[in-house]
Design an enzyme around this catalytic site. Structure first.
Site, PDB file in Angstrom:
ATOM      1  N   HIS A   1       0.758  -1.040   0.038  1.00  0.00           N
ATOM      2  CA  HIS A   1       0.105   0.081  -0.036  1.00  0.00           C
ATOM      3  C   HIS A   1       0.697   1.295   0.020  1.00  0.00           C
ATOM      4  O   HIS A   1       0.205   2.331  -0.099  1.00  0.00           O
ATOM      5  CB  HIS A   1      -0.993  -0.167   1.136  1.00  0.00           C
ATOM      6  CG  HIS A   1      -1.756  -0.973   1.317  1.00  0.00           C
ATOM      7  ND1 HIS A   1      -1.880  -2.202   1.908  1.00  0.00           N
ATOM      8  CD2 HIS A   1      -3.117  -1.062   0.651  1.00  0.00           C
ATOM      9  CE1 HIS A   1      -2.833  -3.105   1.652  1.00  0.00           C
ATOM     10  NE2 HIS A   1      -3.569  -2.369   1.018  1.00  0.00           N
TER      11      HIS A   1
ATOM     12  N   ASP B   1      31.404 -31.176  19.803  1.00  0.00           N
ATOM     13  CA  ASP B   1      31.345 -32.808  19.396  1.00  0.00           C
ATOM     14  C   ASP B   1      32.618 -32.976  18.205  1.00  0.00           C
ATOM     15  O   ASP B   1      32.109 -32.798  17.077  1.00  0.00           O
ATOM     16  CB  ASP B   1      29.918 -33.162  18.690  1.00  0.00           C
ATOM     17  CG  ASP B   1      29.922 -34.298  18.288  1.00  0.00           C
ATOM     18  OD1 ASP B   1      30.875 -35.105  18.624  1.00  0.00           O
ATOM     19  OD2 ASP B   1      28.872 -34.955  17.675  1.00  0.00           O
TER      20      ASP B   1
ATOM     21  N   HIS C   1      32.429 -37.199  16.808  1.00  0.00           N
ATOM     22  CA  HIS C   1      32.080 -37.949  15.603  1.00  0.00           C
ATOM     23  C   HIS C   1      33.164 -37.642  14.284  1.00  0.00           C
ATOM     24  O   HIS C   1      33.103 -38.514  13.477  1.00  0.00           O
ATOM     25  CB  HIS C   1      30.795 -36.940  14.946  1.00  0.00           C
ATOM     26  CG  HIS C   1      31.129 -35.585  14.220  1.00  0.00           C
ATOM     27  ND1 HIS C   1      31.324 -34.661  15.076  1.00  0.00           N
ATOM     28  CD2 HIS C   1      31.118 -35.264  13.116  1.00  0.00           C
ATOM     29  CE1 HIS C   1      31.528 -33.469  14.366  1.00  0.00           C
ATOM     30  NE2 HIS C   1      31.438 -33.853  13.096  1.00  0.00           N
TER      31      HIS C   1
ATOM     32  N   HIS D   1      33.825 -38.462   9.266  1.00  0.00           N
ATOM     33  CA  HIS D   1      34.574 -37.715   8.348  1.00  0.00           C
ATOM     34  C   HIS D   1      35.678 -38.753   7.827  1.00  0.00           C
ATOM     35  O   HIS D   1      36.860 -38.124   7.259  1.00  0.00           O
ATOM     36  CB  HIS D   1      35.202 -36.460   8.866  1.00  0.00           C
ATOM     37  CG  HIS D   1      33.848 -35.372   9.326  1.00  0.00           C
ATOM     38  ND1 HIS D   1      33.124 -35.065   8.492  1.00  0.00           N
ATOM     39  CD2 HIS D   1      33.624 -34.820  10.441  1.00  0.00           C
ATOM     40  CE1 HIS D   1      32.069 -34.408   9.011  1.00  0.00           C
ATOM     41  NE2 HIS D   1      32.590 -34.131  10.339  1.00  0.00           N
TER      42      HIS D   1
ATOM     43  N   ASP E   1      28.111 -34.338   7.544  1.00  0.00           N
ATOM     44  CA  ASP E   1      27.258 -33.806   8.704  1.00  0.00           C
ATOM     45  C   ASP E   1      25.768 -33.751   8.628  1.00  0.00           C
ATOM     46  O   ASP E   1      24.790 -34.220   9.469  1.00  0.00           O
ATOM     47  CB  ASP E   1      27.702 -32.649   9.241  1.00  0.00           C
ATOM     48  CG  ASP E   1      29.017 -32.721  10.032  1.00  0.00           C
ATOM     49  OD1 ASP E   1      29.438 -33.445  10.670  1.00  0.00           O
ATOM     50  OD2 ASP E   1      29.853 -31.589  10.064  1.00  0.00           O
TER      51      ASP E   1
END
Length: 439
Positions: free
Chosen positions: A101, A203, A206, A211, A352
């Site tokens: 508007h 973390d 992992h 990986h 990941d």
């Protein structure tokens, strides 16, 4: 008796917190409505009138540089009928005009113009009451912009607390500071926002499993799989803050993560970094999260915001940061390293993403949502560094721990239970001794 969503005594987390729509709705108010949230690098809003469109939780906001050099942050919502007043990602402007508007808002957020103010509104509209909603707290910290919807929130530096010492090892390594590589990566992962944010807290566990293929590729064709884990021989630590921040890091004499051009530059600038930051911080490499959803990777030099998009989806916005003083070949090598590793197509980032998506897919099951996750690694066995490391706060003498995850969920629980005005007391939260050793 109903079990806690997070139980610090046994390090268990209810899987409901990743899947429940009701919990997610409460998070938007209790977490994203009360915490300091990362918006963009300062280099995205340099001159007067420059702006950047981003999010605070699910609320679209505009970051705008004012004439006096300060920043304001506005909800990107017209006060008339709720359309966005800014549909561009970034740019330079003197005003924001709603395309629905035609209401016009000045750079300061005030309502500057309304079509047919005299003949349709009969000049009865009090424009001073209808400026853009403004975030009451905004902070620039060493090249990064944060904001908070809570007017009673503590200052950002108090919010960081001891985390500032660790974050500065990344942001303050070079005299000229850091700036964003032009452009931002944006992609969607079908997972709850807490899973990647907490992973970045601490973390490393992992990495040697998730990986391993990436590590093998980096090591070369003749590498022994048992010898390619670069973290086995490094001194590692984990920091956890009562404010929910976390950082896992190692101390490296010679970097080995962004290619020879970048590595030579880091080695050449090591003496000045050590004079600026001290022995340990000049050699830090690691990953961290400033609660709730700002994460960074030093070495690879990427930062990201995990924007929530419902209980089962997160939109990732990621920037590469490089030293302002770095020569062009170093900046370009860093850019390519980020593309190869932690971009949407990066081989580490994709590793990941596979895990995160599969976890969330499993949580669609009724029985899966009745289980509990385990974040109890090193619980009750936290040990302060014994080798001379002198960083502040709670520090565990290994990167392999879940102390930072427990700190993240403890803070999450504090905010989810807290009444307004009781959410930002570092002294009160500092009394929580379930995180690990204090220094």
């Amino acid at each position: 008796m109903e079990q806690k969503l997070f139980d610090p005594t046994d390090g268990s987390v209810s899987t409901e917190i990743y899947a429940s729509p009701a919990i997610y709705e409460q998070e938007l108010q209790s977490i994203f409505g009360r915490s300091w949230l990362f918006l963009c690098p300062s280099s995205e809003v340099v001159g007067t009138g420059s702006f950047y469109s981003t999010y605070m939780g699910e609320d679209p906001v505009i970051v705008a540089r004012q004439k006096d050099g300060s920043l304001k942050v506005f909800l990107n919502q017209c006060r008339h009928r709720g359309m966005r007043v800014c549909t561009a990602d970034a740019g330079v402007t003197r005003a924001f005009t709603c395309v629905y508007h035609g209401w016009v808002y000045g750079l300061d957020g005030g309502l500057a113009g309304v079509p047919h103010l005299a003949d349709a509104y009969f000049n009865d509209l009090d424009r001073s009451r209808f400026g853009l909603h403004e975030a009451p707290r905004v902070a620039e910290y060493k090249g990064l912009v944060f904001a908070n919807w809570d007017p009673d929130a503590v200052d950002f530096t108090d919010y960081l607390g001891d985390m500032a010492w660790y974050l500065d090892a990344f942001l303050d390594r070079w005299d000229g500071g850091l700036e964003a590589i032009p452009g931002v990566h944006k992609w969607v992962i079908n997972t709850n926002w807490k899973l990647p944010s907490e992973q970045f807290c601490g973390d490393l566990y992992h990495s040697e499993t998730t990986h391993v293929s990436a590590l093998m590729a980096l090591a070369g064709d003749d590498a022994d799989p048992d010898e390619v884990d670069p973290f086995k021989s490094l001194a590692g630590y984990q920091f956890s803050s009562p404010m929910g921040h976390g950082h896992g890091f190692s101390i490296v004499e010679y970097p080995d993560f962004a290619g020879p051009v970048v590595d030579r530059y880091r080695v050449a600038t090591l003496p000045s970094a050590e004079a600026r930051l001290g022995y340990y911080r000049a050699r830090m490499r690691g990953h961290g999260t400033v609660f709730p959803n700002f994460s960074f990777l030093s070495g690879y030099h990427t930062v990201r915001a995990w924007h929530p998009r419902g209980p089962g989806q997160v939109e990732v916005w990621a920037w590469g940061l490089v030293p302002k003083e770095a020569p062009a070949d170093v900046r370009d090598a860093w850019r390519k390293s980020i593309l190869q590793t932690f971009s949407p197509a990066g081989y580490i980032e994709q590793d990941d993403g596979v895990n995160l998506v599969e976890i969330q897919r499993i949580l669609a099951g009724r029985r899966a949502r009745q289980s509990r996750f385990n974040v109890a690694m090193a619980l009750g066995h936290e040990q302060a560094p014994v080798d001379g490391f002198d960083g502040p706060g709670r520090v565990h003498n290994s990167m392999f721990a879940e102390m930072a995850a427990r700190g993240f969920y403890s803070r999450w629980g504090e905010l989810m239970r807290a009444a307004p005005g009781q959410n930002e007391s570092p002294a009160r939260l500092g009394a929580d001794s379930a995180q690990g050793p204090s220094r």
